[in-house]
Design an enzyme around this catalytic site. Structure first.
Site, short mmCIF file in Angstrom:
data_model
loop_
_atom_site.label_atom_id
_atom_site.label_comp_id
_atom_site.label_asym_id
_atom_site.label_seq_id
_atom_site.Cartn_x
_atom_site.Cartn_y
_atom_site.Cartn_z
N ARG A 1 -4.34 -5.39 6.84
CA ARG A 1 -5.45 -4.67 7.24
C ARG A 1 -6.55 -5.45 7.93
O ARG A 1 -7.28 -5.19 8.97
CB ARG A 1 -5.57 -3.74 6.23
CG ARG A 1 -4.61 -2.59 5.75
CD ARG A 1 -5.30 -1.82 4.55
NE ARG A 1 -5.27 -2.48 3.36
CZ ARG A 1 -6.05 -2.53 2.33
NH1 ARG A 1 -7.16 -1.92 2.36
NH2 ARG A 1 -5.80 -3.30 1.53
N TYR B 1 5.93 -8.72 8.63
CA TYR B 1 5.40 -7.41 8.58
C TYR B 1 5.58 -7.03 10.14
O TYR B 1 5.37 -7.84 11.00
CB TYR B 1 4.02 -7.48 8.05
CG TYR B 1 3.75 -7.61 6.57
CD1 TYR B 1 3.63 -6.33 5.52
CD2 TYR B 1 3.35 -8.74 6.43
CE1 TYR B 1 3.48 -6.89 4.39
CE2 TYR B 1 3.14 -9.25 5.04
CZ TYR B 1 3.20 -8.24 4.01
OH TYR B 1 2.95 -8.44 2.90
N ASP C 1 -7.67 0.72 7.49
CA ASP C 1 -6.43 1.43 8.18
C ASP C 1 -7.01 2.92 8.26
O ASP C 1 -8.00 3.35 8.16
CB ASP C 1 -5.38 1.29 7.15
CG ASP C 1 -5.54 2.18 5.73
OD1 ASP C 1 -6.58 2.95 5.59
OD2 ASP C 1 -4.67 1.72 5.04
N ASP D 1 0.72 -1.28 0.07
CA ASP D 1 -0.08 0.11 -0.08
C ASP D 1 1.09 1.53 0.16
O ASP D 1 2.04 1.14 0.53
CB ASP D 1 -1.00 0.06 1.37
CG ASP D 1 -1.87 -1.00 1.34
OD1 ASP D 1 -2.10 -1.68 0.13
OD2 ASP D 1 -2.45 -1.45 2.41
#
Length: 299
Positions: free
Chosen positions: A172, A67, A81, A39
């Protein structure tokens, strides 16, 4: 310029396609591809493949990823988000133990409904384009695997987590689903991709650093060889008489090569010419090494 892979640090504000476009400008070549969308507001590891290395883009996209995500509890948004429109806000009264338990429920094989704000296509149209028009369509749940979630810090309403997961995982969505399981909702505050296969955050380079390396004629120092992606496969070296067959894409007999370890029927291997140049990935079939994918530089 040689083919290879550069471990790019994607900065916030750039799309993955922006990074590829800028790399084409810096390096002056067109044959460049990235290995998995991040993103625009996310940062971190984005291996970029150059030249013949673009053949491994799909292979790297399929690799596990790690992550570091910050989840904000008590807030639900349309994008899952903090960049999106807030749909719900709730008081966060859960305990740290409850957070630990809820997070643990999502380790293993789970199903996720892809978010509307994603590049996934339904009926030939990207979901994000439909979402921007206010259109929501039904999405089928997809299986993904969460290998591990390590909670690094809890400072409610924020929870910092390290997530090791399979391809196709939406962090997300994971944050939203954990928030839903806790009854207070949740979304993703921030995201950093720290690892893709063997490519680590600590070794990644910004676009500015890559541009500087180009100006100083140091690209060879940052360009990682293609065969590094296949480091788990055994190395096989061809004999001189087998070199010509390999260059032409033909199979060679097992006896025309030597390996540093035992090779079993069906195994995938990395084959090198007798002078040490990487040819490609082969598999052993009926005592022959047969080509799966070639990466040999011919010039």
């Amino acid at each position: 310029m040689k083919s290879g892979i550069i471990n790019v640090y994607k900065e916030a504000g750039y799309t993955s396609f922006d990074v590829v476009a800028k790399m084409r400008g810096i390096l002056g070549i067109k044959k460049i591809g990235h290995t998995g969308t991040l993103d625009p507001d996310a940062t971190g590891v984005l291996p970029v493949c150059i030249g013949k290395a673009t053949k491994v883009c799909d292979l790297l996209t399929d690799k596990d990823k790690t992550y570091e995500a910050v989840m904000r509890l008590g807030v639900v948004t349309d994008t899952q988000d903090m960049t999106g429109q807030v749909l719900e806000e709730h008081a966060v009264t859960v305990t740290e133990d409850a957070v630990q338990r809820a997070v643990g429920q999502f380790v293993g094989q789970i199903e996720q409904v892809p978010p509307m704000y994603s590049a996934l296509k339904v009926g030939g149209q990207k979901l994000c384009n439909l979402a921007r028009k206010g259109i929501e369509v039904e999405r089928k749940p997809r299986p993904v695997t969460i290998y591990e979630i390590r909670i690094k810090n809890i400072a409610l309403p924020l929870v910092t987590m390290e997530v090791h997961c399979s391809k196709g995982t939406y962090i997300r969505t994971l944050c939203q689903d954990i928030g839903q399981a806790l009854g207070c909702g949740g979304c993703m505050e921030s995201l950093v991709r720290t690892q893709v296969a063997s490519f680590a955050l600590a070794d990644s380079l910004t676009l500015a650093q890559i541009e500087e390396a180009k100006k100083e004629d140091r690209l060879d120092q940052i360009l990682l060889p293609i065969d590094q992606v296949f480091s788990a496969y055994p190395k096989v070296y061809a004999s001189e008489e087998a070199d010509k067959r390999l260059v032409n894409g033909n199979a060679i007999e097992q006896m025309q090569a030597r390996a540093d370890e035992a090779i079993d029927e069906g195994d995938l291997v990395r084959i090198y010419l007798s002078d040490g140049r990487f040819v490609g990935i082969y598999h052993l079939n009926e005592h022959q090494f047969k080509l799966k994918k070639m990466f040999l530089e011919t010039t």
